[in-house]
Design an enzyme around this catalytic site. Sequence first.
Site, short mmCIF file in Angstrom:
data_model
loop_
_atom_site.label_atom_id
_atom_site.label_comp_id
_atom_site.label_asym_id
_atom_site.label_seq_id
_atom_site.Cartn_x
_atom_site.Cartn_y
_atom_site.Cartn_z
N HIS A 88 0.85 -1.19 0.00
CA HIS A 88 0.00 0.00 0.00
C HIS A 88 0.89 1.25 0.00
CE1 HIS A 88 -2.80 3.07 1.30
NE2 HIS A 88 -3.75 2.27 0.85
N GLU A 160 -4.08 2.08 -7.36
CA GLU A 160 -4.43 3.19 -6.47
C GLU A 160 -3.52 4.38 -6.77
OE1 GLU A 160 -6.56 1.91 -2.72
OE2 GLU A 160 -4.45 1.64 -2.29
P1 PGA Z 1 -9.38 6.13 0.54
O1 PGA Z 1 -8.19 5.08 0.62
O2 PGA Z 1 -10.59 5.38 0.03
O3 PGA Z 1 -9.53 6.62 1.95
O4 PGA Z 1 -8.96 7.19 -0.41
C1 PGA Z 1 -8.04 4.03 -0.29
C2 PGA Z 1 -6.82 3.25 0.10
O5 PGA Z 1 -5.84 3.85 0.53
O6 PGA Z 1 -6.80 2.03 0.01
#
Ligand code: PGA
Length: 242
Positions: A88, A160
């Site tokens: 992540h 992401e």
């Molecule tokens: P968020 O985070 O939905 O709070 O933007 C997504 C993530 O970091 O997995």
Amino acid sequence: MENKKLVVANLKMYLSTSDIATYLKKIASLERQNVIFCPTSIYLPYFVGHGYGVGIQNVAATELGAYTGEVSAIQAAGLGVQYAILGHSERRQYFGETNAQIHQKIIQCLRAKMTPIVCIGETAEEYQKQQTKEVLKQQIIACFRDLPAEAISKVIIAYEPIWAIGTGKIPRNEEITEIASEIKHIVVEKFHCHMIPVLYGGSIKCSNIEQLENIKNIDGYLIGKASTTEEFFRLLEVVYYK
Ligand code: PGA
């Protein structure tokens, strides 16, 4: 037709010990295998065995041994945890996690028969310089290096964009479509593996989920902040019951 999309709830480090009891009561009626809850590690035993999926937010790059503060994939799997979020951007950014470590963590998860959910994404600067595809390609190649196609076929990728996480900004649908297809293409081309699932994550909310649902080539969502609030149940309504 029933929507088979995966929804991964990344609870991050949001919920306190008193919040977690309330949260567990709220999700008690959910029996969907395709909703995966990823709480803080010490809460994992509360989530296992209720019909929904359970994932850990990180695992150690090694198996068992003298690694104070770490949790190994084999330990999590032993508790019934089926998934692990790896790489992540918060782990990369705040804990200096590298693609080489993520590679080791993927191996640990696969050995423990857990499904790795590998996060990749570009920074705002890389996005502005139109380097997204190149950055993602490098991340994929470094994380999957030397793994056989059969192992990679068990992995899920979460795209992401770092500039979208927790900011309220998301890419346009056409951009996500293009990137998801590029990711699938890179994996097939470089690792001779079949197409693996690609999730989108970053600022998913009720205000944008209907728009995201028009994207045809993503296999689900990784939801952070919104998965810790009432909003999550409205999001699930849109994804599964609309
Ligand atoms: P968020 O985070 O939905 O709070 O933007 C997504 C993530 O970091 O997995």
